[in-house]
Motif scaffolding. Structure first.
Motif, short mmCIF file in Angstrom:
data_model
loop_
_atom_site.label_atom_id
_atom_site.label_comp_id
_atom_site.label_asym_id
_atom_site.label_seq_id
_atom_site.Cartn_x
_atom_site.Cartn_y
_atom_site.Cartn_z
N GLU A 29 40.05 48.47 41.89
CA GLU A 29 40.67 48.74 40.59
C GLU A 29 39.80 49.66 39.75
N LEU A 30 40.51 50.47 38.96
CA LEU A 30 39.86 51.37 38.02
C LEU A 30 40.28 50.87 36.65
N GLY A 31 39.34 50.68 35.77
CA GLY A 31 39.72 50.12 34.48
C GLY A 31 38.82 50.61 33.36
N GLN A 32 39.26 50.25 32.18
CA GLN A 32 38.51 50.59 30.97
C GLN A 32 38.14 49.26 30.31
N ALA A 33 36.87 49.12 29.98
CA ALA A 33 36.45 47.91 29.27
C ALA A 33 35.66 48.35 28.04
N GLU A 34 35.34 47.41 27.21
CA GLU A 34 34.56 47.76 26.00
C GLU A 34 33.25 48.45 26.39
N GLU A 35 32.70 48.04 27.54
CA GLU A 35 31.39 48.54 27.96
C GLU A 35 31.45 49.94 28.57
N GLY A 36 32.63 50.38 29.04
CA GLY A 36 32.75 51.69 29.67
C GLY A 36 33.90 51.70 30.66
N VAL A 37 33.97 52.78 31.44
CA VAL A 37 35.01 52.85 32.47
C VAL A 37 34.39 52.26 33.75
N TYR A 38 35.19 51.50 34.50
CA TYR A 38 34.58 50.82 35.65
C TYR A 38 35.45 50.95 36.90
N LEU A 39 34.76 50.83 38.06
CA LEU A 39 35.45 50.74 39.34
C LEU A 39 34.99 49.44 39.97
N TYR A 40 35.94 48.62 40.39
CA TYR A 40 35.57 47.35 41.02
C TYR A 40 36.27 47.24 42.36
N CYS A 41 35.52 46.85 43.35
CA CYS A 41 36.02 46.75 44.70
C CYS A 41 35.65 45.39 45.25
N ALA A 42 36.58 44.73 45.93
CA ALA A 42 36.25 43.41 46.50
C ALA A 42 37.08 43.23 47.75
N ASN A 43 36.52 42.58 48.77
CA ASN A 43 37.32 42.29 49.95
C ASN A 43 37.06 40.87 50.43
N THR A 44 37.84 40.48 51.43
CA THR A 44 37.76 39.09 51.91
C THR A 44 36.60 38.90 52.88
N LEU A 45 35.79 39.95 53.08
CA LEU A 45 34.57 39.78 53.87
C LEU A 45 33.37 39.76 52.93
N ASP A 46 33.62 39.38 51.68
CA ASP A 46 32.58 39.07 50.69
C ASP A 46 31.84 40.28 50.14
#
Ligand SMILES: C[S@@+](CC[C@H](N)C(=O)[O-])C[C@H]1O[C@@H](n2cnc3c(N)ncnc32)[C@H](O)[C@@H]1O
Length: 394
Positions: A350-367
């Motif tokens: 996911e690409l998102g905007q938060a108060e702290e800045g713009v972020y990219l978060y990636c997660a999978n089922t292999l931890d």
């Protein structure tokens, strides 16, 4: 945790086998070129590649080749530090056991060390590589050992004879390194579902279930097992632990995460287990991710104002990235993708905007987790990373 008093005898044992310690790749490969012909090196590389394909025939061919007197010292010198780490720990835990089975003993480098350390205990080493067993027998005879026997036997086909107080399996039972293991319930969690079918499938695919059934039947009621396998990732660690627990095994001591050097590379294989059944079980199985080295998420310390250095405000590639992602303030999603395979594996980005800045978060089922936080002005850069990851295969 480790008793250094055995170190001098372990060094001299490894030297007797012709092994040398190296801390530099350059020096090691120089020795390899001096000790082996170009043909021998090429054959060995080919066999390593074939072994990676995972068929048992290719694996036996590889271990047979490693037992050749020219190849053995050169190849196994890479594992010098492994022998130090495991040899001492196992030797310290042989305790009261009188009869000890070393499963997948290879050429017997460690088995002969234990037999030399404990002349009053009886050891049996088994392996399915005929040339490794032939070498182990020759070397035991050369050392004058009368308390160790080596048998060529494939545990997947024939059950070893006898009953044992202690079974050792180090780098022997969970060879299927390409296996994806047991995925977590979803990309949001490190937990594994408790349904039995995926566990049974893992045990059958990798062969660990039938192997543990066979070994359990050889172990005395109060017997112990020492296990060290490449199971650092939760996706492998959890199903191995569940397979052990289902057969009545529990932890006699807290598992220790072992790191050792393969010349310059650091190998991080995961836990070293001392296991028992019945009353000897003292500790609970732990299915949480190991403590990681990810940077602490401290909002107060995030840099304020824009910079054009392109340096991330925060970056974490460890499981703790999930905690940091959960702590982002006022998250607003710009784009997200979650891919799912029929076997349950998922990848979320996911690409998102938060108060702290713009972020990219990636997660999978292999931890795997990854959080990158940049100045809002760098949104296009993160959007490009997002596209790459969203387009990649699972
Ligand atoms: C990486 S070596 C480890 C040797 C030794 N245990 C050590 O710690 O150095 C793995 C060994 O397990 C043996 N092995 C793998 N599967 C086996 C099976 N089903 N039956 C018997 N031996 C097996 C291989 O032939 C190989 O010699």
């Amino acid at each position: 945790m480790i008793n250094d008093s055995r170190l001098p005898s372990l060094h001299s044992h490894l030297a007797w086998w012709g092994l040398r310690p190296f801390t530099s790749d350059e020096a090691y490969f120089q020795w390899q070129r001096e000790a082996l012909s170009p043909d021998e090196i090429a054959t060995l590389h080919r066999q390593v590649e074939q072994k990676r394909r995972g068929s048992s025939t290719d694996e036996v061919a590889f271990y047979d080749a490693t037992a050749h007197p020219n190849i053995l010292p050169v190849l196994y010198s890479q594992r010098y530090d492994y022998y130090l780490a495991i040899g001492q720990r196992v030797a310290d835990r042989l305790g009261e056991a009188r009869s000890i089975l070393d499963v997948g003993c290879g050429v017997g480098i460690l088995t002969t060390f234990y037999a030399r350390q404990y002349p009053d205990k009886a050891f049996v080493g088994i392996d399915r590589s005929p040339l490794s067993i032939a070498r182990a027998q020759e070397q035991a005879q050369a050392l004058g050992l009368t308390n160790v026997r080596f048998d060529c036997l494939d545990l997947d086909r024939v059950a070893p004879a006898g009953a044992y107080d202690l079974i050792l399996a180090t780098h022997a039972l969970v060879q299927a390194e390409q296996d994806p293991g047991l995925p977590s319930r979803s990309w949001r969690t490190f937990e594994r579902a408790s349904e039995s079918q995926p566990q049974t499938d893992f045990e059958q695919r990798t062969g660990i279930g039938p192997r543990l059934d066979c070994l359990s039947s050889l172990l005395a009621a109060e017997g112990r097992m020492i296990l060290f396998e490449k199971t650092r990732q939760l996706a492998r660690r959890v199903p191995l632990q569940r397979a052990l627990a289902a057969r009545g095994f529990g932890l006699i001591e807290q598992p220790e995460l072992i790191r050792y050097r393969l010349v310059e590379e650091v190998a991080d294989d995961g836990p070293f287990y001392l296991l028992g059944r019945g009353d000897s079980r003292r500790f609970r199985w732990d299915e949480s991710p190991e403590p990681d080295e990810g940077p602490h998420f401290d909002r107060a310390k995030l840099k304020a104002g824009s910079t054009d250095s392109g340096e991330p405000l925060y970056e974490n590639h460890w499981p703790s990235a999930q905690i940091a992602w959960e702590q982002l303030h006022a998250k607003h999603l710009l784009k997200e993708t979650t891919k799912q395979e029929p076997d349950g594996r998922q990848l979320h980005v996911e690409l998102g905007q938060a108060e702290e800045g713009v972020y990219l978060y990636c997660a999978n089922t292999l931890d795997q987790r990854q959080l990158v936080l940049l100045e809002p002005a760098s949104r296009a850069l993160l959007a490009a990373y997002y596209q790459d990851i969203a387009a990649s295969a699972l």
